[in-house]
Scaffold this active site. Structure first.
Site, PDB file in Angstrom:
ATOM      1  N   SER A  73       0.813  -1.202   0.174  1.00  0.00           N
ATOM      2  CA  SER A  73       0.115   0.110   0.103  1.00  0.00           C
ATOM      3  C   SER A  73       0.579   1.312  -0.002  1.00  0.00           C
ATOM      4  O   SER A  73       1.945   1.388   0.447  1.00  0.00           O
ATOM      5  CB  SER A  73      -1.000  -0.047   1.342  1.00  0.00           C
ATOM      6  OG  SER A  73      -1.795  -1.031   1.310  1.00  0.00           O
TER       7      SER A  73
HETATM    8  N1  SAH Z   1      -0.631  -5.422   4.478  1.00  0.00           N
HETATM    9  C1  SAH Z   1       0.045  -5.400   3.063  1.00  0.00           C
HETATM   10  C2  SAH Z   1      -0.981  -5.372   1.823  1.00  0.00           C
HETATM   11  C3  SAH Z   1      -1.364  -6.524   1.513  1.00  0.00           C
HETATM   12  S1  SAH Z   1      -2.104  -6.979   0.145  1.00  0.00           S
HETATM   13  C4  SAH Z   1       1.079  -4.134   3.161  1.00  0.00           C
HETATM   14  O1  SAH Z   1       1.661  -3.790   4.047  1.00  0.00           O
HETATM   15  O2  SAH Z   1       1.327  -3.719   2.125  1.00  0.00           O
HETATM   16  C5  SAH Z   1      -3.350  -7.808   0.779  1.00  0.00           C
HETATM   17  C6  SAH Z   1      -3.170  -9.270   1.274  1.00  0.00           C
HETATM   18  O3  SAH Z   1      -4.482  -9.912   1.755  1.00  0.00           O
HETATM   19  C7  SAH Z   1      -2.420 -10.379   0.169  1.00  0.00           C
HETATM   20  O4  SAH Z   1      -1.303 -10.647   0.691  1.00  0.00           O
HETATM   21  C8  SAH Z   1      -3.533 -11.351   0.046  1.00  0.00           C
HETATM   22  O5  SAH Z   1      -3.080 -12.575  -0.211  1.00  0.00           O
HETATM   23  C9  SAH Z   1      -4.117 -11.368   1.495  1.00  0.00           C
HETATM   24  N2  SAH Z   1      -5.598 -11.927   1.592  1.00  0.00           N
HETATM   25  C10 SAH Z   1      -6.569 -12.146   0.823  1.00  0.00           C
HETATM   26  N3  SAH Z   1      -7.713 -12.570   1.352  1.00  0.00           N
HETATM   27  C11 SAH Z   1      -7.143 -13.046   2.716  1.00  0.00           C
HETATM   28  C12 SAH Z   1      -7.960 -13.738   3.488  1.00  0.00           C
HETATM   29  N4  SAH Z   1      -9.213 -14.325   3.618  1.00  0.00           N
HETATM   30  N5  SAH Z   1      -7.262 -13.992   4.532  1.00  0.00           N
HETATM   31  C13 SAH Z   1      -6.070 -13.534   4.701  1.00  0.00           C
HETATM   32  N6  SAH Z   1      -5.240 -12.863   3.805  1.00  0.00           N
HETATM   33  C14 SAH Z   1      -5.942 -12.470   3.002  1.00  0.00           C
END
Ligand code: SAH
Length: 225
Positions: A73
């Protein structure tokens, strides 16, 4: 020192100064006021959470695609979501969507009680290794569908979801402590747009407000059914 551009420490200094500039220009000059959040954003080496060839872009004012459909992000969004969690040093926090672990590290700069859930094994393994290597070893992590939260560890003072949900999952609301805060991106019908929702559990019930529009990858798993 001249001629030592590839030297790790001079390279590192360069990233440190970019990071300080990022905090001043993108966060403090906007509306980020919480000193603990600003300090955390100054401390976490964001360039070490992106693939090597994208390190130069790590402190840009935007999100980055970092392969396998994954994103890190925008710094402002990470700071703003963290600020809305209203954390103190003893807050217990649940994060859904560890991804590369950058947001996790920012949370860990503020409190040591961080529980993070990721559903993709390779991302989970890499984030765990990276966080350990960088000294963020107090984190508790689980490979699972985060739609279910982490019932054994509930209640949480704060919950942050970093993938967009079709609606606010009741399971997560149930795992919030009294006065607990949750920030979660929620899809706006079928428009493809998303809004960041802040939810607070009070003695009178749940208050919910929309903060601003965001763009996150979808939350997958049980929630889709
Ligand atoms: N927090 C991160 C952004 C992560 S992108 C940062 O610091 O930039 C979103 C993440 O959510 C991805 O890795 C994806 O695999 C995960 N995700 C999607 N659905 C999910 C679920 N049901 N449970 C856990 N993780 C999930």
């Amino acid at each position: 020192m001249a001629g030592l551009d590839n030297n790790f420490s001079s390279n590192n200094d360069q990233f440190v100064s970019r990071r300080m500039r990022m905090v001043d220009q993108q966060l403090a000059r906007r509306d980020i006021r919480d000193n603990a959040v600003l300090a955390a954003m100054r401390a976490v080496p964001r360039h070490l959470f992106v693939p090597k060839k994208q390190r130069d872009e790590a402190y840009h004012d935007g999100p980055l695609s970092i392969g396998r459909g994954q994103t890190i992000s925008q710094p402002y969004i990470v700071a703003s979501m963290t600020e809305h969690l209203e954390l103190t040093a003893d807050s217990k926090v649940l994060e859904i969507g560890t991804g590369c672990g950058y947001q996790t590290a920012v949370l860990l700069e503020i409190t040591e009680y961080v529980f993070s859930v990721e559903r993709i094994e390779s991302l989970f393994d890499n984030a765990r290794k990276r966080l350990n290597k960088l000294g963020y070893s107090k984190v508790q992590m689980k490979l699972d569908d985060g739609s279910n939260g982490w019932p054994e560890e509930a209640p949480f003072d704060a919950i942050i979801v970093t993938a967009a949900a079709p609606h606010v999952p009741q399971t997560l609301v149930d795992q919030l402590a009294d006065s607990g805060r949750m920030v979660i991106p929620v899809e706006k019908g079928t428009s493809g747009r998303q809004e960041l929702i802040k939810l607070v559990k009070t003695s009178e019930g749940i208050t919910e407000r929309s903060l601003y529009e965001v763009r996150f990858v979808p939350l997958m798993g049980e929630i889709e059914k």
